[in-house]
Design a protein around this motif. Structure first.
Motif, short mmCIF file in Angstrom:
data_model
loop_
_atom_site.label_atom_id
_atom_site.label_comp_id
_atom_site.label_asym_id
_atom_site.label_seq_id
_atom_site.Cartn_x
_atom_site.Cartn_y
_atom_site.Cartn_z
N GLY A 230 0.78 -1.23 0.06
CA GLY A 230 0.04 0.08 0.09
C GLY A 230 0.99 1.13 0.03
O GLY A 230 0.34 2.30 0.25
N LEU A 231 2.10 1.12 -0.15
CA LEU A 231 3.02 2.10 -0.06
C LEU A 231 3.85 2.31 -1.17
O LEU A 231 5.26 2.07 -0.92
N PRO A 232 3.36 2.30 -2.48
CA PRO A 232 4.22 2.36 -3.56
C PRO A 232 5.52 3.12 -3.49
O PRO A 232 6.50 3.00 -4.12
N LEU A 233 5.33 4.52 -3.21
CA LEU A 233 6.64 5.32 -2.95
C LEU A 233 7.70 5.06 -2.10
O LEU A 233 8.93 5.08 -2.45
N GLY B 249 6.00 4.70 -8.34
CA GLY B 249 4.96 4.93 -7.30
C GLY B 249 3.92 5.87 -7.88
O GLY B 249 2.77 5.29 -7.38
N PHE B 250 4.11 6.93 -8.32
CA PHE B 250 3.04 7.79 -9.05
C PHE B 250 2.08 6.89 -10.08
O PHE B 250 0.93 6.71 -9.76
N ALA B 251 2.84 6.08 -10.79
CA ALA B 251 1.94 5.12 -11.76
C ALA B 251 0.87 4.25 -10.84
O ALA B 251 -0.14 4.07 -11.16
N GLU B 252 1.36 3.66 -9.50
CA GLU B 252 0.41 2.92 -8.89
C GLU B 252 -0.55 3.57 -8.11
O GLU B 252 -1.51 3.23 -7.63
N LEU B 253 -0.41 4.99 -7.94
CA LEU B 253 -1.16 5.65 -7.17
C LEU B 253 -2.13 6.43 -7.87
O LEU B 253 -3.28 6.88 -7.48
#
Lengths: 204, 204
Positions: free
Chosen positions: A27-30, B37-41
């Motif tokens: 849940g924390l891709p960054l 991360g941007f792409a996942e969010l």
């Protein structure tokens, strides 16, 4: 917190903790992007996940191609880590005195683990990290941050912990002889109380 | 810089630029982690790479599963983007007036592109980004940063550009109605002059 107090607290919650945090990065891709970037920047050689808990991130580092092992104060956590990840090495021990020769590590991950150290004890821990890192070795620190200018104690669910202003932590790493590579600050998600900080530094 | 000046400058260097920056993320794993991360969010929906140049990052966004297209001022860049990535859509246009309905985008990437805007013009651009983003949509900004408190013009190799203090940029996005998600600051690599800044915000 003393090592003994932290060990006792984590021993008491090892199973619950391991089940809760196994997939925390999903849940924390960054945050995962920072760990992935760290894994690519680390030169060849052993990498230690210090305060590894149940070893979920040691396994992530291994899956990213690193020669990763874990260390934790808590025997219950180490037992769980060995059970969940039998192909990896996990040891009981303290990050304040590592059983590693000078320059013996290419990388260190300290992911929400040094947060239980008394702030006044952190310079000695960073000096120890500096000692065991090889030139070019990288250290990735994760911690609860604060927008203020002072460290703040808070009632972490397992054991007393401290939030760090990222500038103050960056300053301590610089004084320990480490060079900043990058910093990351994420606002709290709905299930977090505090901003998440990451600081990546390397030994020149 | 006016759009016309920026267009002319990039038209003149399109081939050189495209060859230089095609694999730029290979050496910048942390920056790539932010894009991943941007792409996942980003929620489901169209994503625009604004100031896409030769479309190398539009292609990265597509490879990460996004419905990505590119926009650029420079016809030469758009021609190169279409040639390199014939499966993707690229349009000529300006980020100051997007041909997109209100709430029509799930995500915007502006990767070292808004840096050529006069700082005084940026609030209007951010207002336009806010207009076209759907609720929950994310905007990722990349820029040369400064440790100072003021924007600073610099002699970018293609066209005059401005470095941004990350706090000042975060403040402008907040005034535009966008909510900070995370920020990232990386010290310059050996081939860079300035710190690299990333700011990720979302429309509430």
């Amino acid at each position: 917190m003393t090592d003994t107090a932290t060990r006792t607290a984590y021993d008491a919650v090892a199973t619950l903790y391991a089940d809760m945090f196994r997939d925390v990065l999903d849940g924390l891709p960054l945050d995962r992007g920072m760990i992935t970037g760290f894994a690519e920047l680390v030169p060849p050689g052993p990498v230690a996940d210090l305060g590894c808990g149940p070893g979920h991130l040691t396994a992530v580092l291994h899956s990213l191609g690193l020669d990763a092992s874990g260390l934790d104060l808590s025997p219950a956590m180490i037992a769980r880590a060995r059970a969940d990840h039998p192909h990896l090495r996990f040891d009981e021990g303290t990050m304040t005195a590592l059983d590693v020769p000078d320059g013996g590590l290419a990388g260190i991950l300290a992911w929400y683990s040094f947060i239980h150290m008394e702030p006044a004890d952190l310079p000695a821990v960073l000096a120890e990290f500096h000692r065991v890192l090889a030139p070019g070795g990288h250290l990735l620190l994760a911690f609860q941050s604060t927008d203020g200018t002072e460290t703040e104690a808070f009632d972490h669910k397992v054991a007393l912990a401290y939030r760090w202003p990222i500038d103050a932590l960056a300053d301590l790493t610089r004084r320990a002889g480490l060079t900043e590579v990058a910093r990351f600050l994420r606002r709290p998600t709905e299930i977090e109380r505090f901003p998440a900080g990451n600081l990546l530094v390397r030994k020149p």
